[in-house]
Design an enzyme around this catalytic site. Structure first.
Site, PDB file in Angstrom:
ATOM      1  N   LYS A 193       0.833  -1.207   0.000  1.00  0.00           N
ATOM      2  CA  LYS A 193       0.000   0.000   0.000  1.00  0.00           C
ATOM      3  C   LYS A 193       0.872   1.264   0.000  1.00  0.00           C
ATOM      4  CE  LYS A 193      -2.108  -1.139   3.871  1.00  0.00           C
ATOM      5  NZ  LYS A 193      -1.499  -2.435   4.222  1.00  0.00           N
ATOM      6  N   ARG A 213      -9.649  -0.267   8.713  1.00  0.00           N
ATOM      7  CA  ARG A 213      -9.126  -1.614   8.930  1.00  0.00           C
ATOM      8  C   ARG A 213     -10.115  -2.485   9.686  1.00  0.00           C
ATOM      9  NH1 ARG A 213      -3.290  -0.262   8.578  1.00  0.00           N
ATOM     10  NH2 ARG A 213      -2.076  -2.099   9.034  1.00  0.00           N
ATOM     11  N   ARG A 221      11.722  -5.830   4.997  1.00  0.00           N
ATOM     12  CA  ARG A 221      11.416  -4.432   4.677  1.00  0.00           C
ATOM     13  C   ARG A 221      12.328  -3.476   5.451  1.00  0.00           C
ATOM     14  NH1 ARG A 221       5.280  -2.468   4.914  1.00  0.00           N
ATOM     15  NH2 ARG A 221       5.348  -3.025   7.125  1.00  0.00           N
ATOM     16  N   ARG A 254      11.310  -1.656  10.972  1.00  0.00           N
ATOM     17  CA  ARG A 254      10.241  -1.353  11.927  1.00  0.00           C
ATOM     18  C   ARG A 254      10.180  -2.454  12.974  1.00  0.00           C
ATOM     19  NH1 ARG A 254       4.983  -0.103   8.386  1.00  0.00           N
ATOM     20  NH2 ARG A 254       4.155  -1.406  10.031  1.00  0.00           N
ATOM     21  N   ARG A 300       0.267  -9.789  12.802  1.00  0.00           N
ATOM     22  CA  ARG A 300      -0.414  -8.735  12.036  1.00  0.00           C
ATOM     23  C   ARG A 300      -1.218  -9.329  10.884  1.00  0.00           C
ATOM     24  NH1 ARG A 300       4.522  -5.790  10.578  1.00  0.00           N
ATOM     25  NH2 ARG A 300       3.290  -4.442   9.259  1.00  0.00           N
TER      26      ARG A 300
END
Ligand code: ADP
Ligand code: ZN
Length: 217
Positions: free
Chosen positions: A18, A93, A132, A165, A176
């Site tokens: 996203k 969400r 990431r 992160r 998640r």
């Protein structure tokens, strides 16, 4: 470039792209980018009361309470730059957040034009999340494996240090994805029923943006 459908929601699991797709799309169309994850991380970095409370929840991979996130989005949507269109990246969400969004939009006589669902298989999501890298200085996103920076650990765009992160650890990434399946996936049907859903199957960001532009023009 201008779009006919310009009030957008980006829906997708963590790691679906996203943020990456938003950043790329924004090079060719002018829309306000509203990422609730970025807004929350800014609160965390500024150590505000909200940020301190949110940090713990985010580190566990759970969702920050609906009213808090919806309040942030409502305030952001009232700003001038949202009049010409916006991307809601990572919001709503939950079904409750979708209702709060509808109410907020109604108050400013606005509405959603399209919901772009980025569909990516679960194994790929885990691989992407755990490799990431994010920039400390700007909103650039990299990936150690799939999209490395030119110089290791350094942002191509602004030269700041890159970091992982805390919620991109293997354990938290998995929880998640569970949270997404339980709390967010019902939104797919919700927006399909309203005839707003546009599904795009996993490809690279450039192809995704090209497909999107075709459908939103
Ligand atoms: P990703 O899509 O990769 O999970 P985000 O940056 O969108 O990353 O979100 C990071 C975290 O911030 C989430 O795991 C959650 O704790 C919190 N968060 C972001 N958006 C919302 C939201 N709409 N509702 C509740 N919590 C949110
Ligand atoms: Zn940067």
């Amino acid at each position: 470039m201008t779009l006919t459908k310009k009030n957008l929601i980006f829906l997708g699991a963590p790691g679906a792209g996203k943020g990456t797709v938003s950043n790329l799309l924004l090079k060719s169309v002018k829309l306000a980018h509203i990422s609730t994850g970025d807004l929350l991380r800014a609160e965390v970095a500024a150590k505000t009361e909200l940020g301190v409370a949110a940090a713990k929840i985010m580190a566990s991979g759970n969702l920050v309470p609906d009213e808090i996130v919806a309040g942030m989005v409502r305030a952001r949507l009232a700003q001038d730059d949202c009049k010409d269109g916006f991307i809601l990246d990572g919001f709503p969400r939950t079904l409750a957040q979708a209702d709060l969004l509808d109410a907020a939009l109604k108050d400013i006589s606005s509405q959603i034009d399209a919901v772009v669902y980025l569909h990516v298989d679960e194994e790929i999501l885990i691989q992407r999340l755990t490799s990431r890298l994010n920039c400390r200085g700007c909103d650039a996103i990299y990936n150690k494996v799939f999209m490395p920076p030119k110089v290791e650990g350094v942002c191509d765009k602004c030269g700041s240090a890159l970091y992982q992160r805390p919620d991109d650890s293997v354990e938290t990434a998995k929880s998640r994805l569970d949270v997404f399946a339980r709390q967010t996936e019902p939104l797919i049907q919700y927006y399909r029923d309203r005839d707003l859903l546009l599904t795009i199957e996993q490809t690279d960001a450039a192809t995704t943006v090209a497909k999107m532009l075709e459908k939103l023009r």
